[in-house]
Design a protein around this motif. Structure first.
Motif: not given
Length: 302
Positions: A159-166, A186-196, A239-247
């Motif tokens: 599992p890989l967590l990919y923390i997005g930006d813009n 196995v990729v999970t992509f994370a975005v913001k809940e609210e606009p910033i 975040l905790d369960e991912s073997d690798v994270v891209i930020a």
């Protein structure tokens, strides 16, 4: 190997950076009259003494931008600009995908495209040459390249967590995710809940088809970067369960660098767009591309 950093980000970012972001938000909201702009900035100045000097730059930027939005009474000043950024990037996705597919090292080429996409930062740059930046990225070296450590952590089924930006940038993140999936991650992509600022939200991710290549979740908040104390249980579990994270990007680096939550499994992908950030990463300068493993020897507690 990259040296351990000794300069604090808190020492590196002057208050002028926050005013620059505020002015960008005012302009993107369509407020171009100088008197109106000054009025908003004066309101912001009243709030400056209440800012937490011990907070990360990402947190302070969030408070500044939230204050500007409240004064303007506009929840998402960057809405139009975000749509335009996605549109421009989507027009290039075909040619960039062809370049990746024809490369002898497609994963490496996809990383180049992803870091080039990080130029789409409306909080720092008022204009950008995305096509030119992509072309430059394909023929430039990384100032920091911790790929060997990354390669040891990835593999089929992990599992890989990919923390997005813009927005805009996420189009090229999508191409990198396609390559990571070919390896079997196995990729999970994370975005913001609210606009910033111009950060991607769920709506933006779906707009570019991110949900077709990865599971998309939100981090549960509207803070710049990844402020762990503000994140949802769903995000923290990923975040905790991912073997690798891209930020991706500067704000994620500012908020996660050195933290125990990020650990040694986190890799930061960004383009140096701020001279103060270059001072914190030895061997880098403005415009450099970075693929950097998190250094936990400088551990921060949240």
């Amino acid at each position: 190997t990259t040296e351990i950093y000794t300069l604090s980000l808190h020492d590196a970012l002057p208050i002028s950076c926050y005013f620059k972001q505020a002015l960008s938000a005012i302009n993107k909201a369509g407020i171009h009259d100088e008197k109106e702009q000054v009025q908003v900035l004066f309101e912001l100045m009243k709030a400056i003494p209440n800012l937490d000097v011990f907070a990360s730059p990402a947190e302070v930027s969030t408070y500044v931008l939230q204050h500007v939005s409240e004064v303007l009474d506009i929840p998402d000043p960057f809405l139009k600009a975000k749509k335009e950024a996605n549109k421009i990037a989507m027009q290039l996705i075909g040619s960039v995908r062809e370049r990746i597919d024809s490369s002898e090292t497609p994963l490496f080429t996809a990383i180049r495209a992803a870091v080039a996409g990080n130029i789409v930062d409306l909080g720092i740059l008022e204009s950008y040459d995305l096509e030119g930046t992509l072309e430059e990225a394909f023929c430039s070296d990384f100032a920091v390249w911790d790929f060997e450590a990354f390669e040891k952590l990835i593999g089929p089924g992990k599992p890989l967590l990919y923390i997005g930006d813009n927005t805009g940038e996420i189009v090229f993140d999508k191409l990198l995710i396609e390559e990571l999936q070919k390896i079997g991650l196995v990729v999970t992509f994370a975005v913001k809940e609210e606009p910033i600022l111009n950060d991607a939200t769920m709506e933006d991710a779906i707009e570019v088809g991110m949900d077709k290549v990865a599971k998309v979740i939100t981090n549960g908040n509207g803070f710049m970067g990844t402020i762990v104390s503000e994140c949802s249980e769903e995000f923290l579990k990923a975040l905790d369960e991912s073997d690798v994270v891209i930020a991706k990007g500067q704000a994620n680096y500012e908020s996660l660098e050195g933290t125990k939550e990020a650990g040694e499994k986190t890799f930061f992908i960004l383009k140096i767009k701020c001279p103060f950030l270059a001072e914190t990463i030895p061997g880098t300068k403005m415009g450099d591309m970075v693929f950097l493993r998190n250094r936990v020897k400088k551990l921060k507690q949240h």
